[in-house]
Write a protein that holds these residues in place. Structure first.
Motif, short mmCIF file in Angstrom:
data_model
loop_
_atom_site.label_atom_id
_atom_site.label_comp_id
_atom_site.label_asym_id
_atom_site.label_seq_id
_atom_site.Cartn_x
_atom_site.Cartn_y
_atom_site.Cartn_z
N CYS A 188 0.88 -1.46 0.05
CA CYS A 188 -0.10 -0.06 -0.04
C CYS A 188 0.93 1.43 0.00
CB CYS A 188 -0.99 0.10 1.24
SG CYS A 188 -1.65 1.73 1.26
N SER A 251 -7.79 1.35 3.40
CA SER A 251 -8.29 0.17 3.91
C SER A 251 -7.78 -1.19 3.42
CB SER A 251 -9.99 -0.10 4.01
OG SER A 251 -10.18 -0.13 2.92
N GLY A 252 -7.74 -2.17 4.20
CA GLY A 252 -7.12 -3.28 3.73
C GLY A 252 -5.73 -4.04 4.70
N LYS A 253 -5.44 -4.99 4.32
CA LYS A 253 -4.12 -5.14 4.76
C LYS A 253 -2.93 -5.82 3.99
CE LYS A 253 -3.03 -6.56 9.39
NZ LYS A 253 -3.36 -5.62 10.33
N ASP A 255 1.34 -6.46 3.08
CA ASP A 255 2.75 -7.00 3.61
C ASP A 255 3.52 -5.72 3.98
OD1 ASP A 255 2.28 -9.78 3.06
OD2 ASP A 255 2.94 -9.35 1.27
N GLY A 280 -1.98 -0.19 11.46
CA GLY A 280 -3.08 -1.19 11.30
C GLY A 280 -3.21 -1.71 9.97
N LEU A 281 -2.52 -1.16 8.77
CA LEU A 281 -3.09 -1.71 7.50
C LEU A 281 -1.82 -2.93 7.21
CD1 LEU A 281 -3.59 1.72 5.28
CD2 LEU A 281 -5.06 -0.26 6.30
N SER A 282 -0.54 -2.71 7.96
CA SER A 282 0.42 -3.57 7.88
C SER A 282 0.54 -4.63 8.48
CB SER A 282 1.77 -2.48 7.93
OG SER A 282 2.84 -3.44 7.64
N SER A 283 0.68 -6.04 7.88
CA SER A 283 0.94 -7.11 8.80
C SER A 283 2.66 -7.25 9.00
CB SER A 283 0.40 -8.29 7.77
OG SER A 283 0.99 -8.42 6.67
N ARG A 355 7.06 -5.00 12.59
CA ARG A 355 6.12 -5.13 13.73
C ARG A 355 6.72 -5.84 14.69
NH1 ARG A 355 0.85 -4.58 14.40
NH2 ARG A 355 0.30 -4.01 12.57
#
Length: 356
Positions: A188, A251-253, A255, A280-283, A355
């Motif tokens: 993103c 929005s979304g998830k 990498d 919050g969007l990044s895993s 993270r």
């Protein structure tokens, strides 16, 4: 810039006589600060300053005015920038400038009230700061930044410097990310601007969601992407998605989430929420850049605010690195790598975060 815009000082080419006097005083003071930081040049600079300050004759003024105009649109801040940029990343940099630097800059800080200009620009959008940013980058700002982030030679010295500085930051991000296969990696790019980062990532195989608060800017990013594919670049298996969205609307998830040269357009209270939302969007990874708040850059920003032009930046907010890092930690991310890009008219701190 809610889009991917540079953190830079912009100078208007037609200052008043009073503004010239304030600015030349500040330039002399900043040169004095540099003399303390660079001892080998101290004697020569003290001699020059004593002549300029102790003997304000017609001859001295005649020498000062050509220097004032020497750097095209950026002349009033050129000497100050050149002096300050060498000490901006060192904590003692301007502290050694002492009373002389403070006194020289005081006139500039009194002579301008950037808060009123910001309030005026925001009021034109009904008090909505995000709408003010979008309006700027959909109108006069779009024409300006499309040119700066393009390949045209129709740019002045300051704009070329900004182009090169911004590209250095983008290249650092690309270097961090493309050392491994990008196919299937979801990205993103929030505040994508004209596509300087999202398009290369897409063409290297990443699945990219590119967004910008300005429909004009994100539209230009899509045009440039399609032009590269038409010219023979290999299209990714999943075409990038281009949308006109503000940061808080993404929005979304993913990498990886990137946000480059955007936070300069928003005050600290807004940036707190932005970092939390982007996190919050990044895993896995979050990469951001911002204009660091130091004494040197604060002075440069105020000098630039003396000379606002209708196509210049809307507003510029600097952010303390320790505050940004604290926000990241609170959002569950730690800084694993950091870089600083500093040219004469562009300065940006880049953080790669993972993270925890």
């Amino acid at each position: 810039r809610h889009p991917q815009r540079s953190t830079a000082v912009f100078i208007h080419p037609t200052p008043t006589q009073q503004q010239q006097q304030h600015t030349m005083s500040a330039v002399a003071s900043c040169t004095a600060a540099r003399a303390v930081v660079a001892p080998r040049a101290a004697a020569q600079q003290r001699s020059s300053l004593s002549k300029a300050v102790a003997a304000p004759t017609r001859k001295a003024a005649a020498l000062a005015i050509p220097s004032f105009a020497a750097a095209s649109f950026a002349a009033p801040a050129f000497a100050a920038t050149e002096a300050l940029s060498q000490t901006a990343d060192v904590s003692v940099g301007l502290a050694v400038g002492g009373v002389a630097a403070v006194a020289g800059v005081a006139g500039i800080l009194i002579a301008t009230d950037p808060g009123k200009r910001r309030e005026s620009m925001t009021s034109e959008s009904g008090g909505d700061e995000a709408a003010s940013v979008a309006n700027y980058f959909n109108t006069t700002g779009f024409d300006r930044w499309k040119k700066i982030y393009g390949e045209t030679d129709d740019v002045n010295k300051v704009q070329m410097d900004i182009r090169e500085g911004h590209q250095q930051t983008v290249d650092k991000v690309l270097g961090w990310m493309t050392g491994k296969p990008m196919a299937g990696v979801t990205v993103c790019d929030a505040g994508c601007g004209t596509g300087s980062l999202c398009n290369p990532l897409a063409l290297q195989g990443a699945t990219v969601s590119a967004s910008d608060i300005s429909s004009a800017m994100v539209g230009e990013a899509e045009v440039r992407y399609k032009a590269e594919v038409a010219a023979g670049a290999a299209a990714p298996s999943v075409a990038p998605k281009f949308e006109a969205l503000g940061l808080e609307q993404c929005s979304g998830k993913f990498d990886v989430v990137t946000c480059i040269d955007v936070m300069i357009h928003y005050p600290t209270d807004r940036v707190n929420g932005m970092i939390s939302h982007l996190a919050g969007l990044s895993s896995n990874k979050l990469i951001i850049s911002f204009a660091p708040k130091t004494l040197a850059y604060t002075i440069l920003k105020r000098i630039g605010e003396l000379f606002p032009g209708p196509s210049k930046a809307t507003r510029a907010y600097l952010h303390a690195e320790e505050d940004v890092e604290a926000m990241l930690l609170a959002a569950g991310f730690k800084v694993v790598r950091r870089e600083m890009t500093a040219t004469q008219f562009y300065f940006s701190r880049l953080l790669e975060c993972e993270r925890t």
